[in-house]
Each structure stands twice: as structure tokens, then as C-alpha cells.
Design a protein around this motif. Sequence first.
Motif, mmCIF file in Angstrom:
data_model
loop_
_atom_site.group_PDB
_atom_site.id
_atom_site.type_symbol
_atom_site.label_atom_id
_atom_site.label_comp_id
_atom_site.label_asym_id
_atom_site.label_seq_id
_atom_site.Cartn_x
_atom_site.Cartn_y
_atom_site.Cartn_z
ATOM 1 N N ASN A 1 0.830 -1.193 0.000
ATOM 2 C CA ASN A 1 0.000 0.000 0.000
ATOM 3 C C ASN A 1 0.876 1.259 0.000
ATOM 4 O OD1 ASN A 1 -2.351 1.398 -0.040
ATOM 5 N ND2 ASN A 1 -2.753 1.236 2.157
ATOM 6 N N THR A 2 1.986 1.227 0.701
ATOM 7 C CA THR A 2 2.898 2.365 0.756
ATOM 8 C C THR A 2 3.488 2.629 -0.630
ATOM 9 O OG1 THR A 2 3.451 1.796 3.028
ATOM 10 C CG2 THR A 2 4.943 3.276 1.888
ATOM 11 N N PHE A 3 3.820 1.569 -1.331
ATOM 12 C CA PHE A 3 4.381 1.711 -2.675
ATOM 13 C C PHE A 3 3.368 2.333 -3.630
ATOM 14 C CE2 PHE A 3 5.346 -0.109 -6.902
ATOM 15 C CZ PHE A 3 6.570 0.502 -7.090
ATOM 16 N N VAL A 4 2.115 1.933 -3.555
ATOM 17 C CA VAL A 4 1.070 2.487 -4.409
ATOM 18 C C VAL A 4 0.865 3.964 -4.079
ATOM 19 C CG1 VAL A 4 -1.385 2.373 -5.004
ATOM 20 C CG2 VAL A 4 -0.054 0.270 -4.780
ATOM 21 N N VAL B 1 1.650 9.711 -5.544
ATOM 22 C CA VAL B 1 2.234 11.033 -5.299
ATOM 23 C C VAL B 1 3.140 11.430 -6.457
ATOM 24 C CG1 VAL B 1 3.836 12.298 -3.817
ATOM 25 C CG2 VAL B 1 2.018 10.927 -2.795
ATOM 26 N N LEU B 2 3.928 10.519 -6.969
ATOM 27 C CA LEU B 2 4.788 10.807 -8.103
ATOM 28 C C LEU B 2 3.969 11.136 -9.354
ATOM 29 C CD1 LEU B 2 7.668 8.184 -7.767
ATOM 30 C CD2 LEU B 2 7.778 10.648 -7.439
ATOM 31 N N ALA B 3 2.878 10.452 -9.567
ATOM 32 C CA ALA B 3 2.035 10.711 -10.735
ATOM 33 C C ALA B 3 1.416 12.106 -10.641
ATOM 34 C CB ALA B 3 0.955 9.644 -10.844
ATOM 35 N N VAL B 4 0.933 12.481 -9.465
ATOM 36 C CA VAL B 4 0.338 13.815 -9.297
ATOM 37 C C VAL B 4 1.411 14.881 -9.478
ATOM 38 C CG1 VAL B 4 -0.741 15.365 -7.622
ATOM 39 C CG2 VAL B 4 -1.575 13.023 -7.870
#
Length: 68
Positions: free
Chosen positions: A2-5, A10-13
Motif C-alpha cells: 500500500n505504501t508503494f502504491v 504522489v509521483l504521478a500527481v
Amino acid sequence: MNTFVNYLAVLAVAALLLAPALYAAARERRIDRQLRKAAAGRSEARETGRARKAQKSSSRSTVPSTAT
């Protein structure tokens, strides 16, 4: 997992927010380069124009006058 997702979200945003700004910055740099190139060409043209103005009148070609 879940942390990885969450990290990917956050990187995508961040990528979505930064992409337009980075695109605009790259576009501005391209325009600046084009303006500098045009200014350099204009100053070069002025220098050659000055050299032409410094010609002697006897070295210019003469065209017969057709005025009557």
C-alpha cells in the motif's frame, strides 16, 4: 504494498503538476535562442550595411537616366 502504491500516486500527481511548467520553460528557452540568433543576424546585417555605405561614389554602378 500500500505504501508503494501511495508513493506512485504522489509521483504521478507531481508529474502532472510539473509537466506544463517544464514544457513552458523549455519553450521559453527555445524562443530565447531564436531571438538571440535573429538579433545576431540583424547586427551582422547592420555591419555589412555600414561597410556598403562606406563605398566611394565612383565604385558604384551607374545607370543612365531615362527622365526627360
